[in-house]
Scaffold this motif. Structure first.
Motif, mmCIF file in Angstrom:
data_model
loop_
_atom_site.group_PDB
_atom_site.id
_atom_site.type_symbol
_atom_site.label_atom_id
_atom_site.label_comp_id
_atom_site.label_asym_id
_atom_site.label_seq_id
_atom_site.Cartn_x
_atom_site.Cartn_y
_atom_site.Cartn_z
ATOM 1 N N PRO A 198 0.872 -1.289 0.147
ATOM 2 C CA PRO A 198 -0.107 -0.075 0.065
ATOM 3 C C PRO A 198 1.004 1.250 -0.047
ATOM 4 C CG PRO A 198 -0.903 -1.530 1.303
ATOM 5 C CD PRO A 198 0.384 -2.212 1.111
ATOM 6 N N MET A 199 1.789 1.335 0.888
ATOM 7 C CA MET A 199 2.667 2.546 0.750
ATOM 8 C C MET A 199 4.088 2.555 0.275
ATOM 9 S SD MET A 199 1.238 5.015 2.690
ATOM 10 C CE MET A 199 2.421 6.086 3.548
ATOM 11 N N GLY A 200 4.099 1.382 -0.629
ATOM 12 C CA GLY A 200 5.570 1.484 -1.348
ATOM 13 C C GLY A 200 5.817 2.444 -2.250
ATOM 14 N N GLY A 201 7.165 3.010 -2.116
ATOM 15 C CA GLY A 201 7.590 4.217 -2.485
ATOM 16 C C GLY A 201 7.412 5.643 -2.049
ATOM 17 N N VAL A 202 6.481 5.398 -0.825
ATOM 18 C CA VAL A 202 6.020 6.666 -0.100
ATOM 19 C C VAL A 202 6.976 7.042 0.983
ATOM 20 C CG1 VAL A 202 4.363 7.825 1.001
ATOM 21 C CG2 VAL A 202 3.698 6.119 -0.722
ATOM 22 N N ARG A 203 7.694 8.297 0.812
ATOM 23 C CA ARG A 203 8.720 8.559 1.837
ATOM 24 C C ARG A 203 8.048 9.250 3.039
ATOM 25 N NH1 ARG A 203 12.787 11.033 -3.000
ATOM 26 N NH2 ARG A 203 13.947 9.147 -3.264
ATOM 27 N N VAL A 204 8.061 8.907 4.051
ATOM 28 C CA VAL A 204 7.836 9.303 5.457
ATOM 29 C C VAL A 204 9.028 10.002 6.146
ATOM 30 C CG1 VAL A 204 6.266 8.947 7.538
ATOM 31 C CG2 VAL A 204 6.019 7.805 5.305
ATOM 32 N N LEU A 205 8.730 11.279 6.405
ATOM 33 C CA LEU A 205 9.889 12.053 7.534
ATOM 34 C C LEU A 205 9.136 11.856 8.924
ATOM 35 C CD1 LEU A 205 12.518 13.208 7.388
ATOM 36 C CD2 LEU A 205 11.643 15.438 6.986
ATOM 37 N N GLU A 206 9.801 11.329 9.893
ATOM 38 C CA GLU A 206 9.165 11.121 11.240
ATOM 39 C C GLU A 206 9.895 12.171 12.141
ATOM 40 O OE1 GLU A 206 8.855 7.996 14.513
ATOM 41 O OE2 GLU A 206 8.082 7.294 12.762
ATOM 42 N N LEU A 207 9.380 13.149 12.784
ATOM 43 C CA LEU A 207 9.871 14.059 13.460
ATOM 44 C C LEU A 207 9.112 13.981 15.009
ATOM 45 C CD1 LEU A 207 10.785 15.536 10.874
ATOM 46 C CD2 LEU A 207 11.014 17.428 12.202
ATOM 47 N N THR A 208 9.134 12.828 15.595
ATOM 48 C CA THR A 208 8.369 12.386 16.790
ATOM 49 C C THR A 208 9.026 11.830 17.839
ATOM 50 O OG1 THR A 208 8.313 10.085 16.181
ATOM 51 C CG2 THR A 208 6.837 11.825 15.044
ATOM 52 N N HIS A 209 8.562 11.994 18.955
ATOM 53 C CA HIS A 209 9.082 11.193 20.418
ATOM 54 C C HIS A 209 7.922 10.681 20.753
ATOM 55 C CE1 HIS A 209 7.332 15.141 21.533
ATOM 56 N NE2 HIS A 209 6.978 14.700 22.642
ATOM 57 N N VAL A 210 7.744 9.937 21.950
ATOM 58 C CA VAL A 210 7.127 8.904 22.431
ATOM 59 C C VAL A 210 5.697 9.583 22.478
ATOM 60 C CG1 VAL A 210 8.781 7.972 24.138
ATOM 61 C CG2 VAL A 210 7.636 9.853 24.986
ATOM 62 N N LEU A 211 4.782 9.006 22.266
ATOM 63 C CA LEU A 211 4.864 7.512 21.718
ATOM 64 C C LEU A 211 3.822 7.384 20.651
ATOM 65 C CD1 LEU A 211 5.524 4.583 22.332
ATOM 66 C CD2 LEU A 211 3.588 4.446 23.948
ATOM 67 N N ALA A 212 2.858 8.437 20.351
ATOM 68 C CA ALA A 212 1.892 8.302 19.516
ATOM 69 C C ALA A 212 2.574 8.270 17.945
ATOM 70 C CB ALA A 212 0.745 9.100 19.550
ATOM 71 N N GLY A 213 3.338 9.198 17.749
ATOM 72 C CA GLY A 213 3.892 9.453 16.534
ATOM 73 C C GLY A 213 4.861 8.506 16.126
ATOM 74 N N PRO A 214 5.774 7.799 17.012
ATOM 75 C CA PRO A 214 6.569 6.684 16.647
ATOM 76 C C PRO A 214 5.672 5.525 16.224
ATOM 77 C CG PRO A 214 7.644 7.886 18.537
ATOM 78 C CD PRO A 214 6.380 8.339 18.131
ATOM 79 N N VAL A 215 4.448 5.341 16.905
ATOM 80 C CA VAL A 215 3.680 4.266 16.609
ATOM 81 C C VAL A 215 2.911 4.497 15.053
ATOM 82 C CG1 VAL A 215 1.224 3.244 17.004
ATOM 83 C CG2 VAL A 215 2.877 3.615 18.980
ATOM 84 N N ALA A 216 2.635 5.657 14.699
ATOM 85 C CA ALA A 216 2.230 5.935 13.379
ATOM 86 C C ALA A 216 3.350 5.491 12.210
ATOM 87 C CB ALA A 216 1.766 7.367 13.456
ATOM 88 N N GLY A 217 4.378 6.080 12.687
ATOM 89 C CA GLY A 217 5.512 5.737 11.744
ATOM 90 C C GLY A 217 5.756 4.114 11.463
ATOM 91 N N ARG A 218 5.600 3.493 12.619
ATOM 92 C CA ARG A 218 5.651 1.970 12.866
ATOM 93 C C ARG A 218 4.607 1.247 11.592
ATOM 94 N NH1 ARG A 218 5.392 -0.915 18.419
ATOM 95 N NH2 ARG A 218 3.404 -0.285 18.173
ATOM 96 N N VAL A 219 3.426 1.936 11.976
ATOM 97 C CA VAL A 219 2.186 1.148 11.123
ATOM 98 C C VAL A 219 2.553 1.472 9.713
ATOM 99 C CG1 VAL A 219 -0.156 1.600 10.661
ATOM 100 C CG2 VAL A 219 0.761 1.624 13.022
ATOM 101 N N LEU A 220 2.933 2.850 9.337
ATOM 102 C CA LEU A 220 3.299 3.113 7.950
ATOM 103 C C LEU A 220 4.372 2.405 7.557
ATOM 104 C CD1 LEU A 220 2.759 7.026 7.988
ATOM 105 C CD2 LEU A 220 1.263 5.075 7.326
ATOM 106 N N ALA A 221 5.455 2.018 8.241
ATOM 107 C CA ALA A 221 6.609 1.256 7.830
ATOM 108 C C ALA A 221 5.949 -0.258 7.408
ATOM 109 C CB ALA A 221 7.733 1.065 8.673
ATOM 110 N N ALA A 222 5.314 -0.724 8.302
ATOM 111 C CA ALA A 222 4.775 -2.243 7.976
ATOM 112 C C ALA A 222 3.868 -2.267 6.576
ATOM 113 C CB ALA A 222 3.772 -2.660 9.131
#
Length: 446
Positions: A198-222
């Motif tokens: 689904p998100m192949g080729g999509v570049r996500v820049l994550e400027l986050t710290h604990v915990l909601a933001g990193p969870v969002a990035g982890r989902v997108l990476a999966a």
């Protein structure tokens, strides 16, 4: 639970969801709030959003699935993580915790040195738990909250749900949607490069710290995104949380307090597709990266802003964390002492819903174009959880062992919770384990 999924999906899209199946019971997590339902619903919503992107690629997503036991595991994944067979250490610093005051309770968040220093400065005490407890015990909770927050720290008085409903910030949160998703600039329609994810080729820049933001990035990476987490070498980290939420991401350091660092960030943003940020509200604007500047710098960017207390009201710029929001909004209110949720549900649910909002925005770009901004808050997620009603507070004994998998990482051999949410057309998974902070160059992969 179907109504929870349908409600979350309507908040994201305004329409009915595609086919999905839910399994399991809500007693996998104890307590009166329907945390398991919220967990399952937010995971289902993100997976449904991924399915919609698959359709845009000409791939049939199949029937989305979500299970309450797997959702419960995902919502306390940081507690279940093992490194070389050893369990995670406590994520709480010595001074963090609940303190009895002269008229109730207050929670102090001291996981970062600057927040601990603010507690000591605001209360005029040395940095020992005994000294803090003694100082707090003789003063009203609201006075302690004000003193610590005024000193630049993070604290929250334990309020009742009724007090929160009458509070100006509670009123502001009640007026806001669970997810705000709106265009903030013009841009041509997005075009996908070929990928079977689904998100192949999509570049996500994550400027986050604990915990909601990193969870969002982890989902997108999966779901196949190229996620680059940006931190700074001089800033403290809660390593137990970094090890858990860094799955499938690259990690780099950029010093945003320097001209060179800000120039590097501009270059990264100019080639990014998504920016997820959970800085204190207003912090990025101060250094030239507000929504208007971002839309001009990178037309077609999806911006996801996560906050503690929402984007309107007197506390819109107040720093906060899941445990503090639970105190403020009454979710931790108990007869004799604070009674928090069984997991950091506001953080985790907000992260999954943010990932869903980002994928929904990308879908809209494919259809209509535009630069989009999503806004979510822990307090808003708490209001949604509260709206789901109550359940029997009893919890069952749960075995999560079959939901764990092993993966190599920069920290050693991880035993982690497998990615939740079933998508037959492209089952989500992480391509690699957590990398050590800062080991990657601040560039995009070709």
């Amino acid at each position: 639970m179907r109504e929870a999924v349908e409600g979350a999906w309507r908040a994201l899209t305004g329409s009915a969801p595609g086919p999905f199946e839910l399994t399991g019971t809500e007693d996998v997590l104890p307590g009166p709030y329907r945390v398991a339902a919220a967990a399952t619903a937010s995971i289902a919503a993100a997976t449904l959003a991924a399915g919609e992107l698959l359709k845009q690629r000409g791939i049939e997503p199949g029937v989305v699935t979500a299970d309450t036991r797997h959702a419960a595991a995902a919502f306390h994944s940081e507690q279940l993580l093992r490194v070389d067979g050893t369990g995670a250490e406590s994520v709480w610093a010595p001074l963090s915790g609940n303190y009895r005051t002269a008229d109730g309770w207050v929670r102090l968040h001291c996981n970062y040195p600057r927040h601990e220093a603010a507690v000591c400065w605001g209360l005029g005490v040395p940095g020992t738990r005994g000294a803090v407890a003694k100082a707090v015990a003789g003063r009203p909770a609201r006075e302690i909250e004000h003193a610590v927050v005024s000193a630049g720290g993070a604290a929250a008085e334990l309020r009742s749900p009724e007090d929160w409903a009458a509070h100006p910030q509670g009123t502001a949160v009640a007026s806001l949607p669970l997810v705000s998703l709106e265009p903030v600039g013009a841009a041509p329609k997005r075009t996908f490069f070929y990928s079977d994810r689904p998100m192949g080729g999509v570049r996500v820049l994550e400027l986050t710290h604990v915990l909601a933001g990193p969870v969002a990035g982890r989902v997108l990476a999966a779901h196949g995104a190229d996620v680059l987490h940006v931190g700074a070498a001089h800033l403290p980290r809660v390593e137990a949380l970094v090890r858990d939420t860094g799955q499938g991401k690259r990690s780099t350091f950029v010093a945003l307090d320097t001209e060179g660092g800000r120039a590097r960030l501009k270059k990264l943003i100019s080639r990014a597709d998504v920016l997820v940020q959970s800085f204190r509200p207003g912090a990025l604007e101060k250094i030239g990266f507000g929504p208007a500047e971002l839309a001009e710098l990178r037309p077609g960017l999806v911006i996801a802003d996560l906050s503690a207390y929402g984007w309107e009201g007197p506390w819109a710029r107040r720093r906060g964390f899941d445990s503090l929001v639970q105190m403020s909004n009454g979710m931790a209110f108990g007869a004799d002492e604070p009674s928090p949720l069984p997991v950091q549900a506001l953080d985790h649910a907000t992260g999954w819903l943010a990932a869903a909002a980002i994928m929904t925005a990308i879908h809209r770009q494919l259809v209509d174009g535009g630069t989009w901004r999503a806004r979510l808050s822990l307090a808003g997620t708490g209001r949604w959880l509260d709206s789901l009603g109550r359940k029997d507070p009893a919890g069952a004994e749960v075995d999560y062992s079959d939901l764990m998998e092993d993966a190599d990482s920069g920290y050693g051999r991880l035993t982690r919770v497998r990615m939740a949410g079933g998508l037959p057309g492209a089952e989500p998974h992480w391509d690699f384990g957590t990398r050590l902070p800062g080991v990657d160059k601040p560039t995009w992969t070709p």
